[in-house]
Design a protein around this motif. Structure first.
Motif, PDB file in Angstrom:
ATOM      1  N   TRP A 108       0.723  -1.254  -0.017  1.00  0.00           N
ATOM      2  CA  TRP A 108       0.108   0.060   0.019  1.00  0.00           C
ATOM      3  C   TRP A 108       0.925   1.227   0.022  1.00  0.00           C
ATOM      4  O   TRP A 108       0.347   2.165  -0.241  1.00  0.00           O
ATOM      5  CB  TRP A 108      -0.849  -0.143   1.149  1.00  0.00           C
ATOM      6  N   SER A 109       2.098   1.113   0.484  1.00  0.00           N
ATOM      7  CA  SER A 109       3.154   2.270   0.334  1.00  0.00           C
ATOM      8  C   SER A 109       3.693   2.601  -1.098  1.00  0.00           C
ATOM      9  O   SER A 109       4.165   1.520  -1.552  1.00  0.00           O
ATOM     10  CB  SER A 109       4.100   1.807   1.299  1.00  0.00           C
ATOM     11  N   LYS A 110       3.398   3.810  -1.412  1.00  0.00           N
ATOM     12  CA  LYS A 110       4.070   4.229  -2.842  1.00  0.00           C
ATOM     13  C   LYS A 110       5.487   3.985  -2.646  1.00  0.00           C
ATOM     14  O   LYS A 110       6.232   3.207  -3.578  1.00  0.00           O
ATOM     15  CB  LYS A 110       3.692   5.526  -3.182  1.00  0.00           C
ATOM     16  N   THR A 111       6.188   4.464  -1.459  1.00  0.00           N
ATOM     17  CA  THR A 111       7.764   4.230  -1.541  1.00  0.00           C
ATOM     18  C   THR A 111       8.017   2.859  -1.333  1.00  0.00           C
ATOM     19  O   THR A 111       8.874   2.646  -2.193  1.00  0.00           O
ATOM     20  CB  THR A 111       8.149   4.930  -0.120  1.00  0.00           C
ATOM     21  N   LYS A 112       7.417   1.985  -0.903  1.00  0.00           N
ATOM     22  CA  LYS A 112       7.829   0.672  -0.319  1.00  0.00           C
ATOM     23  C   LYS A 112       7.551  -0.251  -1.743  1.00  0.00           C
ATOM     24  O   LYS A 112       8.533  -1.066  -2.381  1.00  0.00           O
ATOM     25  CB  LYS A 112       7.390  -0.181   0.718  1.00  0.00           C
ATOM     26  N   SER A 113       6.281   0.185  -2.557  1.00  0.00           N
ATOM     27  CA  SER A 113       6.169  -0.367  -3.906  1.00  0.00           C
ATOM     28  C   SER A 113       7.271  -0.185  -4.906  1.00  0.00           C
ATOM     29  O   SER A 113       7.745  -0.886  -5.761  1.00  0.00           O
ATOM     30  CB  SER A 113       4.896   0.068  -4.352  1.00  0.00           C
ATOM     31  N   ILE A 114       7.638   1.133  -4.631  1.00  0.00           N
ATOM     32  CA  ILE A 114       8.813   1.663  -5.524  1.00  0.00           C
ATOM     33  C   ILE A 114      10.059   0.835  -5.440  1.00  0.00           C
ATOM     34  O   ILE A 114      10.786   0.324  -6.473  1.00  0.00           O
ATOM     35  CB  ILE A 114       9.167   3.188  -5.837  1.00  0.00           C
ATOM     36  N   GLU A 115      10.326   0.576  -4.209  1.00  0.00           N
ATOM     37  CA  GLU A 115      11.406  -0.094  -3.702  1.00  0.00           C
ATOM     38  C   GLU A 115      11.383  -1.539  -4.512  1.00  0.00           C
ATOM     39  O   GLU A 115      12.503  -1.960  -4.785  1.00  0.00           O
ATOM     40  CB  GLU A 115      11.729  -0.101  -2.166  1.00  0.00           C
ATOM     41  N   MET A 116      10.499  -2.054  -4.091  1.00  0.00           N
ATOM     42  CA  MET A 116      10.205  -3.498  -4.844  1.00  0.00           C
ATOM     43  C   MET A 116      10.238  -3.652  -6.122  1.00  0.00           C
ATOM     44  O   MET A 116      10.895  -4.774  -6.559  1.00  0.00           O
ATOM     45  CB  MET A 116       8.871  -4.051  -4.306  1.00  0.00           C
ATOM     46  N   PHE A 117       9.740  -2.755  -6.840  1.00  0.00           N
ATOM     47  CA  PHE A 117      10.033  -2.503  -8.408  1.00  0.00           C
ATOM     48  C   PHE A 117      11.370  -2.635  -8.656  1.00  0.00           C
ATOM     49  O   PHE A 117      11.923  -3.217  -9.533  1.00  0.00           O
ATOM     50  CB  PHE A 117       9.217  -1.147  -8.929  1.00  0.00           C
TER      51      PHE A 117
END
Length: 162
Positions: A108-117
């Motif tokens: 749900w976190s934009k920051t964490k999602s980008i990190e995973m990407f």
């Protein structure tokens, strides 16, 4: 949640009409999501501790996946967040990192999602924007799948808008 499941199973035994059962399931899902949201501080991302790479490819993928909506939810695939991350992706990122750094909540976190990407991107062999995007959509062999060509065309179309 256990109470809802018991009620659901009881209603199922009573042979309640399918349209009511569908409504009940949707209501339970909504209430569960609402309860989760109300107990989490996920409405706003915490400040970014490290700079994260945001480029044209990432922006195009976010546009295709969720139209930049951090609260996007696809119940059919259990995909959530700005990059529509499914549980299997969280497990794969943690496997690549060799530790359980990310949780399902992090989707749900934009920051964490980008990190995973970016973890997936950094582990993509012979990385091109097309291969990264198609693998994001179809897994490690996504670049070989006919089904990801349409996805890549959508991403390319977003490139032109930037």
């Amino acid at each position: 949640m256990a109470v809802f499941m018991r009620v659901f199973l009881h209603l199922k035994k009573l042979k309640i009409p399918a349209h009511f059962m569908k409504f009940f399931k949707q209501t339970i899902l909504f209430l569960s999501l609402l309860a989760f949201i109300s107990t989490q501080s996920m409405w706003y991302d915490k400040p970014i501790e490290q700079p994260i790479a945001i480029d044209t490819l990432l922006m195009a993928v976010m546009a295709v996946e969720s139209n930049f909506d951090t609260m996007a939810y696809n119940s059919k695939e259990n995909a959530v967040g700005v990059l529509q991350i499914r549980p299997i992706m969280v497990r794969e990122v943690n496997r690549l990192l060799g530790k359980d750094k990310y949780t399902l909540k992090n989707r749900w976190s934009k920051t964490k999602s980008i990190e995973m990407f970016n973890v997936i991107r950094s582990h993509t062999k012979n990385a091109t924007d097309e291969r990264i995007a198609r693998n994001w959509n179809g897994g490690w062999n996504g670049h070989k799948k006919q089904s990801t060509i349409k996805y890549w065309n959508k991403v390319k179309k977003q490139y032109k808008k930037k």
